[in-house]
Motif scaffolding. Sequence first.
Motif, PDB file in Angstrom:
ATOM      1  N   VAL A  32       1.474   0.462   9.153  1.00  0.00           N
ATOM      2  CA  VAL A  32       0.069   0.318   8.787  1.00  0.00           C
ATOM      3  C   VAL A  32      -0.087   0.160   7.279  1.00  0.00           C
ATOM      4  O   VAL A  32      -0.866  -0.683   6.796  1.00  0.00           O
ATOM      5  CB  VAL A  32      -0.739   1.521   9.310  1.00  0.00           C
ATOM      6  N   ARG A  33       0.660   0.936   6.489  1.00  0.00           N
ATOM      7  CA  ARG A  33       0.489   0.897   5.027  1.00  0.00           C
ATOM      8  C   ARG A  33       0.884  -0.453   4.433  1.00  0.00           C
ATOM      9  O   ARG A  33       0.418  -0.798   3.345  1.00  0.00           O
ATOM     10  CB  ARG A  33       1.292   2.022   4.370  1.00  0.00           C
ATOM     11  N   GLU A  34       1.726  -1.221   5.131  1.00  0.00           N
ATOM     12  CA  GLU A  34       2.136  -2.523   4.612  1.00  0.00           C
ATOM     13  C   GLU A  34       0.965  -3.497   4.498  1.00  0.00           C
ATOM     14  O   GLU A  34       1.011  -4.445   3.712  1.00  0.00           O
ATOM     15  CB  GLU A  34       3.216  -3.122   5.506  1.00  0.00           C
ATOM     16  N   ASP A  35      -0.088  -3.261   5.284  1.00  0.00           N
ATOM     17  CA  ASP A  35      -1.230  -4.173   5.284  1.00  0.00           C
ATOM     18  C   ASP A  35      -2.406  -3.669   4.457  1.00  0.00           C
ATOM     19  O   ASP A  35      -3.476  -4.280   4.464  1.00  0.00           O
ATOM     20  CB  ASP A  35      -1.683  -4.424   6.722  1.00  0.00           C
ATOM     21  N   VAL A  36      -2.223  -2.558   3.752  1.00  0.00           N
ATOM     22  CA  VAL A  36      -3.286  -2.042   2.888  1.00  0.00           C
ATOM     23  C   VAL A  36      -3.321  -2.865   1.605  1.00  0.00           C
ATOM     24  O   VAL A  36      -2.283  -3.070   0.970  1.00  0.00           O
ATOM     25  CB  VAL A  36      -3.033  -0.558   2.558  1.00  0.00           C
ATOM     26  N   ASP A  70     -10.901  14.757   2.219  1.00  0.00           N
ATOM     27  CA  ASP A  70     -10.593  13.404   1.770  1.00  0.00           C
ATOM     28  C   ASP A  70      -9.791  12.677   2.841  1.00  0.00           C
ATOM     29  O   ASP A  70      -8.888  13.261   3.458  1.00  0.00           O
ATOM     30  CB  ASP A  70      -9.791  13.440   0.470  1.00  0.00           C
ATOM     31  N   THR A  71     -10.125  11.424   3.070  1.00  0.00           N
ATOM     32  CA  THR A  71      -9.421  10.617   4.058  1.00  0.00           C
ATOM     33  C   THR A  71      -8.168  10.026   3.439  1.00  0.00           C
ATOM     34  O   THR A  71      -8.203   9.503   2.323  1.00  0.00           O
ATOM     35  CB  THR A  71     -10.329   9.481   4.561  1.00  0.00           C
ATOM     36  N   GLY A  72      -7.061  10.108   4.165  1.00  0.00           N
ATOM     37  CA  GLY A  72      -5.849   9.414   3.766  1.00  0.00           C
ATOM     38  C   GLY A  72      -5.827   8.034   4.400  1.00  0.00           C
ATOM     39  O   GLY A  72      -6.801   7.284   4.336  1.00  0.00           O
ATOM     40  N   LEU A  73      -4.742   7.723   5.064  1.00  0.00           N
ATOM     41  CA  LEU A  73      -4.605   6.411   5.691  1.00  0.00           C
ATOM     42  C   LEU A  73      -5.253   6.415   7.075  1.00  0.00           C
ATOM     43  O   LEU A  73      -5.076   7.351   7.855  1.00  0.00           O
ATOM     44  CB  LEU A  73      -3.118   6.051   5.802  1.00  0.00           C
TER      45      LEU A  73
END
Length: 329
Positions: A200-204, A260-263
């Motif tokens: 998922v983080r690859e598309d942030v 706080d929201t992370g991913l």
Amino acid sequence: MTPQTTLPPLTIRPATDADFPVLARLMSEANPRHPLTAQGWAHEIGEVRGHPLGLHAAQWLAEEDGEARGTALTLHLPGMHHPDRYWAEVLIPPQHGRRGVGTRLAEMLEAHLRERGAREVLSGGYEDEPWALDFLTRRGFAETLRYFDNVLELADFDASAWAEASGLPSGLRAVSLAGLAAEIGMDAAITAFHAAFAEVREDVPRAAPPTPLLLEGFRSRLLNDPHFFPEGILLAVTSSGEVVALSELHPNDSDPARLDTGLTGTRRAWRRRGLALALKVRALRLAQDRGVREVWTGNATTNRPMLALNERLGFRPRPAYTEMRWGGV
């Protein structure tokens, strides 16, 4: 005639671990939107220092007659690592601004980065603080990305209106990381979580390609994080145990009534099925049950799907943060 006030001389010295309390105070006063504690900042710096890639981190403290006035820092970015790319920041609380402290710190910081052969430097400032952006522009920085802090006041969130949206498609179930760990053990749960998180983080949206996220580093960072809140990490899991979507909540350093929201996101093969929305609704319901006042999240202005989702839920943008870059690698 009005007598002139002579200011004590400004001294700049390298910060030490003993300075973490004063550094956290200065940084929080300079950016009250994202306050820090000494423990939280010590953890962040420790993660950079202990990174297997051998990352650089340095920080300085400006003092007048022994009183702290501001700080400057630079470090390699673990999430977007290149040996010649650095993050750099000068942070001056408002009551100490407009006195040349920032200029002195910036000159010292620039000399340090030149000595290290930096070819790219990232920094930034908020749109309601135009002097900070002008300060960077005069030094050759140009805009790369803009981010919104989006804030939801939970008193305005009607969880019952979103009950249907919190449901998952057949074959999937929602469980927290804590719940999954109770079933299969924390190591196995983190392994499953990591597989989804890394994809998922690859598309942030970000200013440079992400550094590969290795499992062991991910596990260590998670378990050693003073904000580790496995009950607030919500996962969509298949019958075979694959995590296909996630939404994270973290306690805030300085405000127990804020999370706080992370991913938040979904693996590519499972997108457009409402999974991120379902988990986000469940996360907000969890926050309400814990008596939280507000939830913060940050999104790049180019991330239209997530901005639209947050807007539907009632999040409202605060002044944008403009990330700026000098040079390039």
